[in-house]
Scaffold this motif. Structure first.
Motif, PDB file in Angstrom:
ATOM      1  N   LYS A 291      40.103  62.671  75.384  1.00 35.65           N
ATOM      2  CA  LYS A 291      40.069  63.942  76.118  1.00 35.65           C
ATOM      3  C   LYS A 291      39.665  63.781  77.578  1.00 35.65           C
ATOM      4  N   LEU A 292      39.532  62.537  78.042  1.00 35.11           N
ATOM      5  CA  LEU A 292      39.125  62.278  79.421  1.00 35.11           C
ATOM      6  C   LEU A 292      40.163  62.798  80.413  1.00 35.11           C
TER       7      LEU A 292
ATOM      8  N   VAL B  90      34.315  61.646  84.154  1.00 37.57           N
ATOM      9  CA  VAL B  90      34.512  62.934  84.823  1.00 37.57           C
ATOM     10  C   VAL B  90      33.716  62.993  86.125  1.00 37.57           C
TER      11      VAL B  90
ATOM     12  N   GLU C 126      39.948  66.620  80.655  1.00 42.88           N
ATOM     13  CA  GLU C 126      38.743  67.069  81.356  1.00 42.88           C
ATOM     14  C   GLU C 126      38.852  66.848  82.860  1.00 42.88           C
TER      15      GLU C 126
ATOM     16  N   GLN D 216      41.663  69.049  84.460  1.00 40.25           N
ATOM     17  CA  GLN D 216      41.249  70.451  84.505  1.00 40.25           C
ATOM     18  C   GLN D 216      40.304  70.690  85.685  1.00 40.25           C
ATOM     19  N   LYS D 217      39.388  69.765  85.917  1.00 41.24           N
ATOM     20  CA  LYS D 217      38.482  69.884  87.075  1.00 41.24           C
ATOM     21  C   LYS D 217      39.276  69.892  88.376  1.00 41.24           C
TER      22      LYS D 217
END
Length: 122
Positions: A62-63, A26, A66, A69-70
């Motif tokens: 879930k990478l 992330v 995440e 979404q950012k």
């Protein structure tokens, strides 16, 4: 890593070219986005699938969620270019299908399709 700008009228797309993995977590995704957004003035990014860690494409990590979404939070549109046919995961295929129906994240086979999609977004 090289970043090239493709401009069509007022639309600017940052094209990331590299032989390395540029997004492995992330923070790396945020650093790349911030660098492009603030240095090059682009809120549209095209990157090759090979520049993203394979963990991104395993939705169980879930990478992808995440990172994407950012990017959405910072109003950045991204196109990931490559061949996604080799993945067996139905959930990944569904995820790619749903993303491609929207206007923020694209998974496309080639550079021309990605540039067309990105330049079509206001």
């Amino acid at each position: 890593m090289q970043i090239y700008i493709d401009q069509k009228d007022k639309s600017k797309v940052a094209i990331v070219e590299s032989s390395e993995i540029e997004i492995s977590d992330v923070q790396g995704a945020l650093d790349l986005m911030a660098s492009i957004k603030y240095t090059d003035g682009c809120d549209k990014i095209m990157i090759n699938k090979s520049n993203i860690t394979e963990e991104f494409f395993d939705l169980r990590t879930k990478l992808a969620g995440e990172i994407l979404q950012k990017y959405m939070n910072y109003n950045v549109t991204i196109a990931i270019v490559g061949d996604f046919e080799g993945y067996d995961s139905k959930s990944l295929k569904d995820f790619i299908y749903e993303c491609n129906k929207g206007k923020r994240v694209f998974f496309l086979k080639d550079k021309q399709a990605a540039l067309h999609a990105l330049h079509s977004i206001d």
